[in-house]
Each structure stands twice: as C-alpha cells, then as structure tokens.
Design an enzyme around this catalytic site. Structure first.
Site, PDB file in Angstrom:
ATOM      1  N   TRP A   1      42.215  23.795   0.834  1.00 31.84           N
ATOM      2  CA  TRP A   1      43.420  23.008   1.067  1.00 31.84           C
ATOM      3  C   TRP A   1      44.113  22.603  -0.233  1.00 31.84           C
ATOM      4  O   TRP A   1      45.262  22.183  -0.219  1.00 31.84           O
ATOM      5  CB  TRP A   1      43.066  21.723   1.839  1.00 31.84           C
ATOM      6  CG  TRP A   1      41.861  21.031   1.251  1.00 31.84           C
ATOM      7  CD1 TRP A   1      40.567  21.157   1.671  1.00 31.84           C
ATOM      8  CD2 TRP A   1      41.824  20.181   0.100  1.00 31.84           C
ATOM      9  NE1 TRP A   1      39.729  20.441   0.857  1.00 31.84           N
ATOM     10  CE2 TRP A   1      40.479  19.820  -0.124  1.00 31.84           C
ATOM     11  CE3 TRP A   1      42.788  19.676  -0.765  1.00 31.84           C
ATOM     12  CZ2 TRP A   1      40.073  18.991  -1.172  1.00 31.84           C
ATOM     13  CZ3 TRP A   1      42.396  18.851  -1.817  1.00 31.84           C
ATOM     14  CH2 TRP A   1      41.053  18.520  -2.001  1.00 31.84           C
ATOM     15  N   ASN A   2      43.416  22.692  -1.362  1.00 36.21           N
ATOM     16  CA  ASN A   2      43.961  22.028  -2.564  1.00 36.21           C
ATOM     17  C   ASN A   2      45.197  22.733  -3.131  1.00 36.21           C
ATOM     18  O   ASN A   2      46.094  22.096  -3.659  1.00 36.21           O
ATOM     19  CB  ASN A   2      42.893  21.814  -3.624  1.00 36.21           C
ATOM     20  CG  ASN A   2      42.260  23.093  -4.102  1.00 36.21           C
ATOM     21  OD1 ASN A   2      42.286  24.122  -3.418  1.00 36.21           O
ATOM     22  ND2 ASN A   2      41.674  23.063  -5.270  1.00 36.21           N
TER      23      ASN A   2
ATOM     24  N   LYS B   1      42.345  32.496   7.660  1.00 32.72           N
ATOM     25  CA  LYS B   1      42.041  31.180   8.221  1.00 32.72           C
ATOM     26  C   LYS B   1      42.279  30.128   7.137  1.00 32.72           C
ATOM     27  O   LYS B   1      41.494  29.975   6.214  1.00 32.72           O
ATOM     28  CB  LYS B   1      40.586  31.074   8.697  1.00 32.72           C
ATOM     29  CG  LYS B   1      40.431  29.823   9.572  1.00 32.72           C
ATOM     30  CD  LYS B   1      39.075  29.175   9.522  1.00 32.72           C
ATOM     31  CE  LYS B   1      38.806  28.276   8.377  1.00 32.72           C
ATOM     32  NZ  LYS B   1      39.567  27.016   8.311  1.00 32.72           N
ATOM     33  N   PRO B   2      43.404  29.410   7.240  1.00 31.07           N
ATOM     34  CA  PRO B   2      43.642  28.350   6.258  1.00 31.07           C
ATOM     35  C   PRO B   2      42.692  27.188   6.484  1.00 31.07           C
ATOM     36  O   PRO B   2      42.063  27.082   7.542  1.00 31.07           O
ATOM     37  CB  PRO B   2      45.089  27.930   6.534  1.00 31.07           C
ATOM     38  CG  PRO B   2      45.365  28.351   7.938  1.00 31.07           C
ATOM     39  CD  PRO B   2      44.443  29.491   8.274  1.00 31.07           C
TER      40      PRO B   2
ATOM     41  N   GLY C   1      36.514  28.236  -1.701  1.00 31.54           N
ATOM     42  CA  GLY C   1      36.081  26.911  -1.267  1.00 31.54           C
ATOM     43  C   GLY C   1      34.876  26.485  -2.087  1.00 31.54           C
ATOM     44  O   GLY C   1      34.668  26.959  -3.207  1.00 31.54           O
ATOM     45  N   SER C   2      34.075  25.609  -1.529  1.00 32.59           N
ATOM     46  CA  SER C   2      32.956  25.059  -2.287  1.00 32.59           C
ATOM     47  C   SER C   2      31.756  26.018  -2.248  1.00 32.59           C
ATOM     48  O   SER C   2      31.622  26.813  -1.309  1.00 32.59           O
ATOM     49  CB  SER C   2      32.566  23.703  -1.703  1.00 32.59           C
ATOM     50  OG  SER C   2      32.252  23.865  -0.335  1.00 32.59           O
TER      51      SER C   2
ATOM     52  N   GLU D   1      35.277  32.682  -4.422  1.00 32.13           N
ATOM     53  CA  GLU D   1      35.977  31.903  -5.454  1.00 32.13           C
ATOM     54  C   GLU D   1      35.644  30.442  -5.180  1.00 32.13           C
ATOM     55  O   GLU D   1      36.152  29.859  -4.229  1.00 32.13           O
ATOM     56  CB  GLU D   1      37.497  32.122  -5.358  1.00 32.13           C
ATOM     57  CG  GLU D   1      37.952  33.536  -5.619  1.00 32.13           C
ATOM     58  CD  GLU D   1      37.788  33.939  -7.069  1.00 32.13           C
ATOM     59  OE1 GLU D   1      37.647  33.052  -7.940  1.00 32.13           O
ATOM     60  OE2 GLU D   1      37.780  35.145  -7.336  1.00 32.13           O
TER      61      GLU D   1
ATOM     62  N   CYS E   1      40.366  23.586  -8.799  1.00 30.43           N
ATOM     63  CA  CYS E   1      39.082  24.247  -9.053  1.00 30.43           C
ATOM     64  C   CYS E   1      38.858  24.452 -10.544  1.00 30.43           C
ATOM     65  O   CYS E   1      37.758  24.265 -11.042  1.00 30.43           O
ATOM     66  CB  CYS E   1      39.012  25.579  -8.316  1.00 30.43           C
ATOM     67  SG  CYS E   1      40.368  26.687  -8.724  1.00 30.43           S
TER      68      CYS E   1
ATOM     69  N   GLU F   1      30.846  19.036  -9.434  1.00 30.81           N
ATOM     70  CA  GLU F   1      32.309  19.019  -9.354  1.00 30.81           C
ATOM     71  C   GLU F   1      32.736  17.670  -8.791  1.00 30.81           C
ATOM     72  O   GLU F   1      32.330  17.284  -7.697  1.00 30.81           O
ATOM     73  CB  GLU F   1      32.778  20.152  -8.433  1.00 30.81           C
ATOM     74  CG  GLU F   1      34.275  20.352  -8.461  1.00 30.81           C
ATOM     75  CD  GLU F   1      34.723  21.519  -7.560  1.00 30.81           C
ATOM     76  OE1 GLU F   1      34.161  21.664  -6.464  1.00 30.81           O
ATOM     77  OE2 GLU F   1      35.624  22.268  -7.966  1.00 30.81           O
TER      78      GLU F   1
HETATM   79  P1  NAD Z   1      35.273  24.003   1.764  1.00 31.08           P
HETATM   80  O1  NAD Z   1      34.153  24.812   1.247  1.00 31.08           O
HETATM   81  O2  NAD Z   1      34.976  22.723   2.438  1.00 31.08           O
HETATM   82  O3  NAD Z   1      36.153  24.836   2.814  1.00 31.08           O
HETATM   83  C1  NAD Z   1      36.769  26.051   2.448  1.00 31.08           C
HETATM   84  C2  NAD Z   1      37.137  26.808   3.717  1.00 31.08           C
HETATM   85  O4  NAD Z   1      35.940  27.207   4.375  1.00 31.08           O
HETATM   86  C3  NAD Z   1      37.933  26.001   4.738  1.00 31.08           C
HETATM   87  O5  NAD Z   1      38.922  26.840   5.311  1.00 31.08           O
HETATM   88  C4  NAD Z   1      36.884  25.627   5.774  1.00 31.08           C
HETATM   89  O6  NAD Z   1      37.405  25.418   7.067  1.00 31.08           O
HETATM   90  C5  NAD Z   1      36.019  26.858   5.751  1.00 31.08           C
HETATM   91  N1  NAD Z   1      34.651  26.630   6.227  1.00 31.08           N
HETATM   92  C6  NAD Z   1      33.927  25.503   6.171  1.00 31.08           C
HETATM   93  N2  NAD Z   1      32.689  25.726   6.683  1.00 31.08           N
HETATM   94  C7  NAD Z   1      32.648  27.025   7.065  1.00 31.08           C
HETATM   95  C8  NAD Z   1      31.655  27.847   7.643  1.00 31.08           C
HETATM   96  N3  NAD Z   1      30.433  27.376   7.935  1.00 31.08           N
HETATM   97  N4  NAD Z   1      31.950  29.140   7.904  1.00 31.08           N
HETATM   98  C9  NAD Z   1      33.171  29.639   7.591  1.00 31.08           C
HETATM   99  N5  NAD Z   1      34.164  28.899   7.041  1.00 31.08           N
HETATM  100  C10 NAD Z   1      33.897  27.604   6.775  1.00 31.08           C
HETATM  101  O7  NAD Z   1      36.252  23.793   0.512  1.00 31.08           O
HETATM  102  P2  NAD Z   1      37.580  22.935   0.452  1.00 31.08           P
HETATM  103  O8  NAD Z   1      37.207  21.498   0.450  1.00 31.08           O
HETATM  104  O9  NAD Z   1      38.557  23.417   1.447  1.00 31.08           O
HETATM  105  O10 NAD Z   1      38.143  23.348  -0.978  1.00 31.08           O
HETATM  106  C11 NAD Z   1      37.717  22.735  -2.161  1.00 31.08           C
HETATM  107  C12 NAD Z   1      36.776  23.634  -2.914  1.00 31.08           C
HETATM  108  O11 NAD Z   1      37.421  24.883  -3.152  1.00 31.08           O
HETATM  109  C13 NAD Z   1      36.430  23.089  -4.279  1.00 31.08           C
HETATM  110  O12 NAD Z   1      35.078  23.332  -4.557  1.00 31.08           O
HETATM  111  C14 NAD Z   1      37.323  23.903  -5.205  1.00 31.08           C
HETATM  112  O13 NAD Z   1      36.854  23.970  -6.524  1.00 31.08           O
HETATM  113  C15 NAD Z   1      37.301  25.224  -4.520  1.00 31.08           C
HETATM  114  N6  NAD Z   1      38.428  26.057  -4.944  1.00 31.08           N
HETATM  115  C16 NAD Z   1      38.182  27.168  -5.695  1.00 31.08           C
HETATM  116  C17 NAD Z   1      39.231  27.952  -6.132  1.00 31.08           C
HETATM  117  C18 NAD Z   1      38.990  29.193  -6.951  1.00 31.08           C
HETATM  118  O14 NAD Z   1      39.894  30.004  -7.044  1.00 31.08           O
HETATM  119  N7  NAD Z   1      37.829  29.367  -7.565  1.00 31.08           N
HETATM  120  C19 NAD Z   1      40.547  27.609  -5.798  1.00 31.08           C
HETATM  121  C20 NAD Z   1      40.761  26.470  -5.034  1.00 31.08           C
HETATM  122  C21 NAD Z   1      39.692  25.696  -4.605  1.00 31.08           C
END
Ligand code: NAD
Length: 514
Positions: free
Chosen positions: A146-147, A170-171, A222-223, A244, A278, A385
C-alpha cells in the site's frame, strides 16, 4: 475461502477501504475468492496469447497510449493514492511522475532488450547457428503493498505487460481503489484486450488464491514475513517467485561530506511518506568528526516538519492501524538501552489540535519526527524495519566501521553515501551489501528506469526495473539451426568410433594447451 477482508472478522462479500487519517469509509470492494481469481487467470491466458503474438512495436504503441492516459488522468490517480494512503497529494503526484517514466521506458525498450540475438556456437557445434530469444511467461500474478500503490506494483505490472504477458494484480487491501483505477484506465487505453490486465481485490486470502492459481510467475512486494508465506504456496506448484521486501537502509556520511546536503537528504529519506518507504533511510553512520554537526542539522530540519493533512503537512498518517505500536516499541527500546533522542521520543505520537487522529483513543495515526542518536546496534530500531518517521544516527570511527555496520543487517535493499569525492563515494558504494546505492543523494536510483531494483537477504530476491526487470518476466528460449553436416557427427550412432576418438583427442589438445 477464508479471507477476512480488512475490517471484519467473518468472510464478507465485500470489504471497506478507509481514509487512514480519519477512518472514514471510502468505498466497498469485492473480496475475490479462488474462483474469481481462476477466472481472471483464465481470461488473462486467452488475452495474453493474442498480446504475446503482437509485434513488439504494437505492444509498445498500446502501452504508450496507457501511459498518455495515465498522464492526463494524473490528478485523479494521485487523488486516489492520497485518499487511500493518507500521503500528501504532492507525494502522490511524485509517485505518478516516477511511474510514468518507468512505464515509458519499459514500453520503449522491451523490443530492444528482449529481441532474439545470435550467439557464438563454439567448435563442436560449428555447423549450427544459435540464437536466444526471451519469450513471455504467460500470466503474471502481482501482489502489491500500500505504501506506493502505483509506483511499486507498476514495477512488475508495466514491465510484465511490456514483456508480452498478461497480468492479474491484487493490490493491497488498503489501496484497492487505486488498483481498480489503473486497470480501468488500461481497458480504456488498450481496447480489444479485455482480461489482459485484471485486478482482483481482497486481503491475504485473495493473495493466497492468486499464488495458488497456476500463474506463470508471482511477483510479490511486501514484508518478508508475508513473502515467506506466499513463497510456500508458490513452492507447491513450482510457480516462479519474485520477492521485493522491506529494508533497513543505511546512509554513510564521511568527514568531508557536504553536511547540509546530507542532512537535507536524510530528513527527506527518513521522514518522507511518514517513513513508510521500503528503501527509506532508517540508519545513519556518520564519522565521529562530523556526527554532532550532522545531528544538529538533521534535528533542525526535522523539527520544522509537521505531520497531518492538508497542503502544509510534510507527511501524512501511518497508513496501517497497528504501525504506531511498532514505531513506539522501537523508540522506547532504544531509549531504554541508552540511546539519546534530540528530537521526539516516548511521546512520539503527535497530538496537535490540527491532527485529526489526535482524538483517536489509541493516540491517532500521526507520528511526529523522531531523531535518535547513539542507538545500540542490537536494538530493534537498528535491526528491524521501523516503517515510521524515525531515524537513528550513530557515530563511527571511520568509513570501514560505517561499511561494516551498514552491512551487518539481515536486510540489503538500498543505501546511500555522502562523501566529498564522487570517486571515493563510488568506491564506498562498491563495498556495500545493497541492491542499489546512491552517492550524494538518497533514493537516486528510483527515478532511473534503466536501473534494476531489488535486494537480498530479508529484502527479497530478483529484480524489477531495467533490462533485468523485463527479462524477469520472460523465459529465455535457445534455438539451434543446423546449417550443414558436421565433419564428425558426435550425435549419431553411425559415426565410426575412430572418428569420435579423433574428435576427443583434438578437444583434449585444445583444452590442455596454454
Ligand atoms: P504485507 O506483507 O503486509 O502485504 C503485502 C501484500 O501481500 C498485500 O497485498 C497483502 O494483502 C498480501 N498478503 C498478505 N498476506 C498474504 C498471504 N498470506 N498470501 C498472499 N498475499 C498476502 O506488506 P505491506 O504492509 O502491504 O507493505 C509494506 C512492506 O512492503 C514493507 O515491508 C515494505 O518495505 C515493503 N515494500 C517493499 C518494496 C520493494 O520494492 N522492495 C516496495 C514497497 C514496499
């Protein structure tokens, strides 16, 4: 399906997206289950086959139409980003500016980067011509955070489409409307390819369904904790996976650095987007001779920044409801361990009258800037983080120690070096364990589409952006074409043993001589 949506406990047919500053509902979105996802993938497969069959120049023209429409609708897309994330409108606009550059680059360069090329054959295959071509994978699943709900997923979506694939996206459940808007604009700009780029909405369950859907690659941002779960699902079907993930990026400041420039960049890199970047700045290692002066400059600039809403706010709220607790835990643990806090501290939560979240019983989603110094290296503020508007600035004896400490993280995403000499800055960059390094700026690489982006360790693996980011969504196919019969055919039972033995002897001679 066991999707919990964002704000309810029982499986709902829809979920509500909200303004993170106020909690005000923005829109209802469907929770898509495995069947919806399967349908999207199936439609993607059909549309993707026609898309892949187009000449690269036609795909380029279609994607540039989409880019032009995104540019003309920049205000609407930025407004959606700002509403769903809470970030100031001008930050959302900057995100769009960067995205347009990347989409343009991917569209214009895919044909050149991915076109077939001849390779040398070597002696045993001298009768063959050989070439390699990068073919699209089919349907790429993209799961986004989302960030940066446009810039980040578009690093996969735009490049995967440019490479000839269909995409099911999937956003994040915090920013579904922005994803839906991207797809709607695509359909308008690229008519006749319904299903080529589809958005499915929902939370973890929808993401898991996409990972299990049989897509030809899953690009996740994501994380690291979620990446592990998604990768486990992908592993069951050997679905290729790109991760990523988060970062704990360090900035190194040498004794001859321009301290005003360094402070300015550190404050923007650490506090911009409320620290929810990130590759944002989380740690600073400054050589002792300039540490105090750097801290003063950072504090002076950070003190002037106000989180909130409206045009004067430097940054917005923490987007995710629970993130304030993480930030507070990191700050409190650092202070308990003996760190100093020249700005902010235990009362990091902002309670100003103009902060709408101040009325929230949990303290509101706005966090004022926090600058920590002399933070023990084993504190969570240095190892995990934080994803909040905080920065830790530690003194080091010399550049060697700065490099050692910067590299001692389980994350390895971005880094920056501030240094009087550009050449020395580049030399320090080469010693850093990071996927991308900026010298005398922060996040300089994000605006250069030709540069690949990605990390290692807990920051993930694989690359988006640049030629590597296009190739990430293709599979190389190698082709040989026999031009004439070889003097000695090593792949025929009919070749006499003596002829094969002579070929072996010749090869042995060739490979043993100096
Ligand atoms: P998150 O891991 O909570 O969620 C990311 C995505 O995964 C969301 O769309 C979420 O709905 C989905 N998701 C959650 N659980 C899942 C599962 N069990 N199976 C499949 N999909 C699932 O991360 P967030 O809070 O949305 O984003 C923040 C994180 O993203 C931070 O750690 C940030 O550093 C990282 N990030 C990395 C980059 C990069 O390019 N390296 C860029 C932006 C953000």
């Amino acid at each position: 399906m066991t999707d919990t949506g964002t704000h309810r406990r029982t499986p709902p047919a829809t979920f509500t997206s909200r303004d993170p500053a106020t909690g005000r509902p923005l829109a209802e979105h469907p929770v898509h289950g495995p069947q919806d996802v399967a349908r999207a993938v199936e439609r993607g497969r059909a549309a993707g086959a026609r898309w892949a069959a187009l000449p690269a120049a036609r795909r380029r023209a279609h994607l540039l139409s989409w880019k032009r429409l995104l540019a003309s609708e920049l205000d609407a897309v930025a407004a959606s980003v700002a509403a769903e994330t809470g970030k100031p409108l001008r930050d959302a606009e900057l995100e769009l500016v960067l995205t347009l550059e990347h989409l343009s680059w991917a569209a214009r360069n895919a044909g050149r980067v991915l076109r077939g090329r001849r390779v040398r054959t070597g002696l045993p295959a001298a009768n063959q011509s050989a070439s390699v071509v990068h073919r699209p994978l089919g349907v790429v699943g993209v799961i986004g955070p989302w960030n940066y709900p446009v810039y980040t997923p578009m690093g996969s979506i735009g490049y995967a489409l440019a490479a000839g694939n269909a995409v099911v996206f999937k956003p994040s459940e915090y920013t579904p409307g922005t994803g839906v808007l991207l797809a709607r604009l695509f359909e308008t700009a690229v008519p006749g390819f319904t299903g080529l780029f589809t958005v499915v909405t929902g939370a973890a369950g929808t993401g898991a369904a996409l990972a299990a859907s049989g897509v030809d690659k899953l690009a996740f941002t994501g994380s690291p904790g979620t990446a592990r779960k998604v990768m486990e699902v992908c592993a069951r079907s050997l679905t290729p996976f790109l991760a990523e993930c988060g970062g704990k990026d360090a900035v190194l400041v040498t004794a001859d650095a321009d301290l005003d420039a360094a402070a300015d960049a550190i404050v923007w890199g650490a506090l911009g987007n409320a620290g929810q970047t990130c590759a944002g700045v989380e740690r600073v290692y400054a050589v002792r001779a300039v540490h105090a002066r750097l801290c003063d400059r950072v504090v002076e600039r950070a003190r002037a920044l106000r989180p909130g809403t409206g045009p004067d706010a430097a940054y917005g709220p923490l987007t995710m409801p629970g993130q304030g607790d993480v930030v507070r835990r990191h700050v409190e643990a650092a202070l308990t361990a003996g760190a100093g806090a020249p700005l902010g501290g235990t009362d990091a939560r902002h309670g100003g009258a103009d902060a709408p979240g101040a009325a929230d019983p949990a303290g509101g989603p706005f966090v004022a800037p926090v600058v920590l110094v002399d933070v023990p290296e084993d504190c969570p503020a240095m190892t995990e983080e934080t994803f909040g508007p905080t920065v830790s600035i530690n003194a080091v004896a010399d550049v060697d120690e700065a490099v050692r400490r910067a590299n001692a993280s389980r994350y390895a995403l971005g880094a920056a070096v501030f240094c009087g000499s550009r050449r020395q800055g580049a030399a320090i960059a080469s010693r850093l364990r990071a996927g991308a390094v900026s010298v005398n700026s922060v996040l300089g690489f994000a605006a250069v589409p030709a540069l690949p982006f990605g990390g290692s360790g807990d920051s993930g693996f694989g690359r988006v952006h640049g030629a590597e980011g296009l190739r990430a969504f293709t599979a190389p196919q190698s082709v040989t074409v026999r031009r004439f019969a070889p003097p000695v055919d090593l792949t025929s039972f009919a070749t006499p043993a003596a002829a094969k033995a002579r070929a072996v002897a010749l090869t042995r001679w060739l490979h043993t001589r100096r």
